[in-house]
Design a protein around this motif. Structure first.
Motif, short mmCIF file in Angstrom:
data_model
loop_
_atom_site.label_atom_id
_atom_site.label_comp_id
_atom_site.label_asym_id
_atom_site.label_seq_id
_atom_site.Cartn_x
_atom_site.Cartn_y
_atom_site.Cartn_z
N GLN A 106 18.97 10.67 55.73
CA GLN A 106 17.80 11.45 56.15
C GLN A 106 17.71 12.76 55.40
O GLN A 106 16.63 13.18 54.97
N PHE A 107 18.86 13.44 55.20
CA PHE A 107 18.80 14.74 54.53
C PHE A 107 18.40 14.60 53.07
O PHE A 107 17.85 15.55 52.48
N HIS A 108 18.62 13.43 52.45
CA HIS A 108 18.14 13.24 51.08
C HIS A 108 16.62 13.22 51.04
O HIS A 108 16.00 13.81 50.14
N PHE A 109 15.99 12.56 51.99
CA PHE A 109 14.53 12.53 52.04
C PHE A 109 13.97 13.91 52.40
O PHE A 109 12.92 14.31 51.90
N GLN A 110 14.67 14.64 53.28
CA GLN A 110 14.23 15.99 53.59
C GLN A 110 14.26 16.88 52.35
O GLN A 110 13.34 17.67 52.11
N ARG A 111 15.30 16.73 51.55
CA ARG A 111 15.39 17.53 50.32
C ARG A 111 14.31 17.13 49.32
O ARG A 111 13.77 17.98 48.59
N ALA A 112 14.00 15.83 49.27
CA ALA A 112 12.92 15.38 48.38
C ALA A 112 11.59 15.98 48.82
O ALA A 112 10.76 16.40 47.98
N ASN A 113 11.38 16.07 50.11
CA ASN A 113 10.15 16.67 50.63
C ASN A 113 10.05 18.14 50.21
O ASN A 113 8.99 18.61 49.76
N VAL A 114 11.15 18.87 50.32
CA VAL A 114 11.15 20.28 49.91
C VAL A 114 10.91 20.39 48.41
O VAL A 114 10.09 21.20 47.95
N ALA A 115 11.61 19.59 47.63
CA ALA A 115 11.53 19.71 46.16
C ALA A 115 10.12 19.46 45.64
O ALA A 115 9.65 20.17 44.75
N LEU A 116 9.42 18.49 46.20
CA LEU A 116 8.12 18.12 45.68
C LEU A 116 6.96 18.88 46.34
O LEU A 116 5.80 18.55 46.13
N SER A 117 7.27 19.90 47.11
CA SER A 117 6.21 20.70 47.73
C SER A 117 6.35 22.18 47.38
O SER A 117 5.82 23.04 48.08
N ARG A 118 7.06 22.49 46.28
CA ARG A 118 7.25 23.89 45.88
C ARG A 118 6.29 24.33 44.77
O ARG A 118 6.06 25.52 44.60
N ALA A 119 5.75 23.37 43.99
CA ALA A 119 4.94 23.71 42.82
C ALA A 119 3.50 23.99 43.24
O ALA A 119 2.90 23.19 43.95
N ARG A 120 2.96 25.08 42.75
CA ARG A 120 1.57 25.40 43.05
C ARG A 120 0.62 24.67 42.10
O ARG A 120 -0.37 24.07 42.53
N ASP A 121 0.90 24.72 40.79
CA ASP A 121 -0.07 24.23 39.81
C ASP A 121 0.43 23.06 38.97
O ASP A 121 -0.38 22.27 38.48
N ARG A 122 1.72 22.94 38.74
CA ARG A 122 2.23 21.82 37.94
C ARG A 122 3.64 21.47 38.39
O ARG A 122 4.46 22.36 38.63
N CYS A 123 3.89 20.17 38.46
CA CYS A 123 5.23 19.67 38.80
C CYS A 123 5.64 18.68 37.71
O CYS A 123 4.90 17.74 37.41
N VAL A 124 6.81 18.90 37.12
CA VAL A 124 7.29 18.08 36.00
C VAL A 124 8.59 17.39 36.42
O VAL A 124 9.56 18.05 36.80
N LEU A 125 8.59 16.07 36.36
CA LEU A 125 9.80 15.29 36.65
C LEU A 125 10.49 14.95 35.34
O LEU A 125 9.90 14.33 34.45
N VAL A 126 11.73 15.37 35.19
CA VAL A 126 12.53 15.08 34.00
C VAL A 126 13.63 14.11 34.43
O VAL A 126 14.47 14.45 35.26
N ARG A 127 13.63 12.93 33.83
CA ARG A 127 14.54 11.88 34.29
C ARG A 127 15.13 11.12 33.11
O ARG A 127 14.56 11.10 32.01
N SER A 128 16.24 10.45 33.40
CA SER A 128 16.88 9.59 32.40
C SER A 128 16.93 8.14 32.87
O SER A 128 17.54 7.30 32.19
N ILE A 129 16.33 7.84 34.00
CA ILE A 129 16.43 6.51 34.60
C ILE A 129 15.05 5.95 34.88
O ILE A 129 14.05 6.68 34.90
N ASP A 130 15.00 4.64 35.07
CA ASP A 130 13.83 3.94 35.58
C ASP A 130 14.16 3.42 36.98
O ASP A 130 15.32 3.45 37.42
N ILE A 131 13.15 2.93 37.67
CA ILE A 131 13.37 2.39 39.01
C ILE A 131 14.38 1.24 38.96
O ILE A 131 15.19 1.06 39.88
N SER A 132 14.36 0.49 37.89
CA SER A 132 15.27 -0.65 37.77
C SER A 132 16.74 -0.23 37.70
O SER A 132 17.63 -1.03 37.96
N ASN A 133 17.00 1.03 37.36
CA ASN A 133 18.38 1.53 37.29
C ASN A 133 18.91 2.01 38.64
O ASN A 133 20.09 2.35 38.75
N ILE A 134 18.05 2.04 39.66
CA ILE A 134 18.45 2.53 40.98
C ILE A 134 18.98 1.35 41.79
O ILE A 134 18.25 0.37 42.00
N PRO A 135 20.22 1.38 42.27
CA PRO A 135 20.81 0.21 42.94
C PRO A 135 20.07 -0.21 44.21
O PRO A 135 19.93 -1.39 44.49
#
Length: 987
Positions: free
Chosen positions: A772-801
């Motif tokens: 649950q706390f992982h989803f809570q942190r995701a909620n906080v992280a994706l609601s901080r940007a006012r004008d632009r949010c940039v996701l920088v990643r090295s994985i695809d969905i297929s890499n998530i177990p």
């Protein structure tokens, strides 16, 4: 907190201190609380009834402060009678800032119903600090004391500046530093002593009474305007929903877009004028197969003599007589020679006439030729007498009516115009548009009156606070304030100075300082402290009327001693954001704590790992109020949290201005070859630093964009990025752009213009985050940007177990958003509007584009409205085509949304659809006048500019915008940004 808990517990039996009802209910449960409250209500009702019978006096409750304290001595008998008739009437709290229904609900529960604890559930960016500021002001206006606290200082750092100046000067904020807090305390004490000594209570009471009367009258006027606007809009909407009304809208819209010149004339024409022109055109119309169309060989217009000769050859007796007379005249001296020349020319023209390519022979042929000549002469007469004057004076299009296509086109236009004019007369459009125009003027006045109410409310706060200070401060209280001010001015140490390092005299003076501070602190109207600071500054006593705890989801049960300092509680937070964790507490400790706790329905909520907010939600279910208006993020950014955590309940009210806007606002950047080593990802860190440097180098120095970086796994990645960025740009640039780097808990309560999210994970090294706390942190992280949010990643969905991982919805959201148009993205929260055809709105887009205005759809900000922007500044306004809603509920929702965005500074115009379709020229003059009044002048017309624009955005805006070209590239490629071998992003 443990020491405070013991002191508070000991004070209950020793001093016979009454426990706050809210604290008592935690150990007894919500059912017992409701029983107690019902008994109190019944007792108060019986007591008031007995008092009324015995004395007939006015009962004095908390909510009647204005009627009781601020009644002018020279009030009229009518006012006195009104107070006698309504002794228990609830006077609304004074809110100096813009208010919402949710804030009024909170005040009603606390101040009228005297509910012990209210739970304010505020999702990200819903104005929790704004709400707290209004509640503080309302309580201080009632002469009450307030304590505001939070676990972290970040949630409170901006609160004091949100308060009105008068209230701000009465608050002591020690969250930043002890030195600054003590300086504020000394200044506050000096201001309190000065204000109390110089205030004229009677004048301030009179001012309060007059201001309250003025506010009530203005609110009554606004309510009457709202009712009038609702009634007239309902009438227009019902008219347009009739079969004739829908037909009028369709026909008028068609004419405005295809023949605007005729629609400009219809308001000033009567039906006879339109029908007359239409009949003349119809008389001149021929079928393509008509033999008259095959006549040729003559000049236009044909001479009357030529027509007469053709008629004579067709066998017309009258024409034969006329020709014989003309021949006789030709034999006369002088005149004859001239006539002879003309006759020769006419006969030559007669010989040149052709019917279907050959000379006419029979009388039937000549009859056809004569009809063709007469028709041509009639067309010439129509053009000279009717059409050409309007072409010159009214800008009508030039047309050759001898062409069958042009004639047919104009006949269709005028037949439609006749139908439109008849429908306007049938539906009494002129009278109805005049009535709605008056309401439109009232709507503009309503906005001005609303601003006046807000201004009066701010003045009322100032006067009410001064009056209550004068009433509540006894001579002993004033003496304590003056004494502390004198001692603090001479003291050279702080409250936390260590006695062991002082001389005997310094220790004596320090003790004098602490004694004066202890007495003085009890009279400060408002304190702002973190929960860790309270025991250092405030005694363990119930000193406050209200304790407000912000970001309560971050606190646990250890905050209870702080809350027991207040009679009522306002608990502000969000259970879907970061909460305490039990990860570092052993099960033996939890079992021991459970055994030590007294029996309670809320026993489990008191254990470690449970937030105080969640516990309060169980303890006070009737006191729950939810904030739903979102003020922080661009609509497409907050859409993730809105959809994933709040079931679409959030209503975005912020649309970035032209200079604030990033297109696209969501960017998905994949870093090939990125590898997680331990808890850091070097390549992701390097890429984020590179993109931040690009923003710093290209941003206007006068308007630097604030920047945030959030690591979605641990804090080591944050420290790595912070060090690399500091080396790359230096501390000066980081301070200029207010750079904040950390994990989601660090950002709770904070916001930045641009936020970068680092996934850290890589293929083969992707730990599962499904708690649950992982989803809570995701909620906080994706609601901080006012004008632009940039996701920088090295994985695809297929890499998530695991598909239950919190990272899955994040990657899916960015994958979908990277190929969507911003306006389409905003429509997701309001799907009913995406497929609804609104002729008036479509027509307004067309007319604005013709005039070269820059506009964009507001979507969920104000459904179906358009935002009109200045070409080079942030000035903008909102326009809605009214009366196209299908139900009164839909209209009411739109009207409520208008008032909501007006609270945050929007200038709005409601233009009814009937006025637009019946007299679009005057309607657009109204639009132009409104836009000019807010600073948006009509743009200059560009030569060679196309008039046909897309349905959702003005191409003149998007096609010239560099960000729009970037968005179109993303849409075309339907892929995320990939980084090639040289680490450059593919634009």
């Amino acid at each position: 907190w443990a020491r405070d808990a013991n002191l508070l517990a000991d004070s209950i039996p020793e001093r016979n201190v009454e426990i706050p009802t809210a604290a008592w209910s935690i150990s007894h449960g919500p059912s017992k609380l409701e029983q107690i409250l019902d008994e109190q209500i019944k007792q108060n009702s019986d007591k008031k009834r007995d008092e009324s019978k015995s004395s007939g006096g006015i009962s004095r409750g908390i909510s009647g402060w204005l009627a009781n304290n601020f009644v002018a001595q020279d009030s009229t008998e009518e006012d006195d009678e009104k107070k006698d008739e309504e002794p228990n009437a609830f006077v609304k709290p004074i809110f100096p800032l813009a208010t919402s229904d949710s804030q009024h609900r909170i005040a009603d529960l606390l101040m009228r119903q005297n509910y012990p604890a209210v739970l304010c559930e505020g999702p990200p960016g819903t104005g929790k600090t704004h709400t707290i500021a209004n509640i503080i002001s309302a309580y201080l206006c009632n002469g009450k004391r307030v304590l505001v606290t939070s676990k972290k200082a970040q949630a409170l750092c901006v609160l004091r500046n949100r308060l009105p100046q008068t209230v701000q000067e009465l608050c002591v904020d020690v969250t930043q530093s002890e030195t600054q807090g003590m300086r504020q305390l000394q200044q506050t004490v000096e201001r309190l002593a000065l204000r109390v000594s110089v205030a004229n209570v009677e004048i301030e009471k009179e001012k309060c009474f007059l201001l309250q009367q003025s506010i009530e009258k203005l609110e009554q006027q606004v309510e009457e305007m709202n009712q009038n606007l609702t009634t007239e809009s309902c009438n227009i909407r019902e008219l347009l929903q009739q079969a004739e009304g829908r037909k009028l809208a369709e026909k008028s819209s068609h004419l405005i877009q295809n023949a605007p010149w005729i629609m400009k004339m219809l308001p000033s024409w009567d039906i006879e004028t339109v029908e007359s022109i239409c009949r003349r055109l119809q008389q001149l119309q021929l079928e393509k197969s008509d033999p008259i169309c095959t006549v040729s060989g003559f000049e236009s217009p044909p001479p009357k003599a030529l027509i007469s000769l053709a008629l004579a050859k067709s066998g017309s007796a009258l024409s034969s007589l006329v020709n014989a007379t003309r021949n006789a005249v030709a034999t006369l001296p002088l005149v004859g020679s001239i006539m002879d020349v003309q006759l020769q020319r006419i006969h030559e023209e007669l010989e040149n006439l052709r019917l279907n390519g050959r000379s006419p022979v029979t009388s039937h042929d000549w009859k056809i030729v004569s009809e063709a000549l007469k028709r041509d002469a009639a067309i010439f007469t129509f053009e000279e007498e009717v059409w050409i004057p309007y072409v010159k004076n009214k800008g009508w299009p030039e047309r050759s009516f001898r062409e069958h296509g042009a004639m047919q086109e104009m006949i269709e236009v005028f037949e439609t115009a006749v139908e439109v004019k008849r429908l306007q007369n049938t539906l009494s459009v002129k009278e109805k548009t005049e009535d709605i125009a008056k309401c439109r003027e009232l709507d503009e006045l309503r906005h001005r009156l609303t601003e006046q109410i807000r201004h009066h409310s701010q003045e009322l706060v100032d006067a009410a606070v001064i009056t209550q200070l004068s009433n509540n401060f006894t001579p002993d209280a004033q003496s304590a304030l003056i004494r502390f001010s004198q001692i603090a001015g001479a003291a050279k140490f702080s409250k936390s100075s260590k006695p062991s390092k002082m001389t005997q005299r310094q220790r004596r003076r320090r003790q004098e300082y602490l004694d004066a501070f202890d007495k003085c602190s009890r009279f400060i109207p408002c304190w702002i402290c973190t929960t860790n600071q309270i025991c250092d500054y405030l005694p363990a006593e119930c000193l406050f009327d209200l304790v407000i705890i912000d970001e309560a989801s971050q606190s646990d049960v250890t905050v209870l001693p702080t809350l027991m300092r207040g009679k009522q509680w306002l608990i502000v937070g969000d259970g879907k954001q970061v909460s305490p964790t039990e990860s570092f507490v052993s099960e033996d400790d939890i079992d021991g704590l459970r055994a030590a706790l007294p029996p309670s329905p809320l026993e489990d909520a008191l254990l470690p790992g449970r937030s105080f907010f969640d516990m309060a939600a169980q303890a006070f279910p009737r006191g729950r109020v939810v904030l739903s208006e979102h003020f922080r993020c661009a609509p497409e950014i907050i859409e993730f949290s809105n959809r994933q955590f709040y079931d679409g309940r959030l209503v975005p009210l912020r649309l970035p201005t032209k200079l604030e806007r990033f297109v696209p606002s969501l960017i998905d950047v994949k870093v090939p070859g990125g590898a997680k080593s331990g808890k850091v990802n070097e390549k992701e860190a390097m890429k984020i630093v590179e993109m931040i440097m690009e923003i710093m180098d290209t941003t206007d120095l006068e308007r630097p964009r604030s920047i945030g970086v959030i690591s979605l796994i641990g804090d080591k990645q944050s420290r790595l990025i912070r060090g690399r960025l500091l080396d790359a740009c230096g501390p000066e640039k980081m301070a200029r752009h207010d750079v904040l780097i950390g994990d989601p808990p660090t950002f709770q309560g904070a916001e930045r213009d641009v936020v970068f999210l680092s996934c850290v994970c890589s293929p083969g090294s992707c730990p599962t985050q499904n708690q649950q706390f992982h989803f809570q942190r995701a909620n906080v992280a994706l609601s901080r940007a006012r004008d632009r949010c940039v996701l920088v990643r090295s994985i695809d969905i297929s890499n998530i177990p695991s598909l239950d991982d919190a990272k899955v919805p994040i990657l899916e959201f960015f994958a979908g958003a990277s190929v969507q148009d911003p306006d389409t993205t905003m429509d997701v929260s309001n799907p009913t509007n995406r497929h609804k055809k609104r002729l008036g709105t479509t027509l307004l887009k067309h007319l604005l584009s013709e005039r070269n205005y820059e506009w964009r759809c507001m979507s969920s900000i104000w459904p179906d409205a358009l935002c009109i922007e200045h070409q080079s500044t942030d000035t903008r306004a909102a326009i809605l085509i009214d009366c196209e809603e299908t139900t009164i509920q839909e209209w009411s929702a739109g009207f409520a949304q208008q008032k909501a965005i007006e609270r945050v500074g929007w200038k709005c115009l409601r233009l009814d659809a009937l006025s637009l379709i019946s007299d679009f020229s005057s309607a657009m003059d109204c639009v132009t006048k409104f836009l000019s009044s807010v600073g948006i002048d009509e743009p200059q017309t560009q030569a060679g500019r196309e008039d046909d624009f897309g349905p959702e955005t003005n191409s003149n805006v998007d096609m010239q915008d560099e960000g729009a070209r970037e968005k179109e590239s993303l849409v075309e490629n339907r892929d995320v940004i990939e980084i090639v071998d040289n680490d450059e992003a593919v634009a």
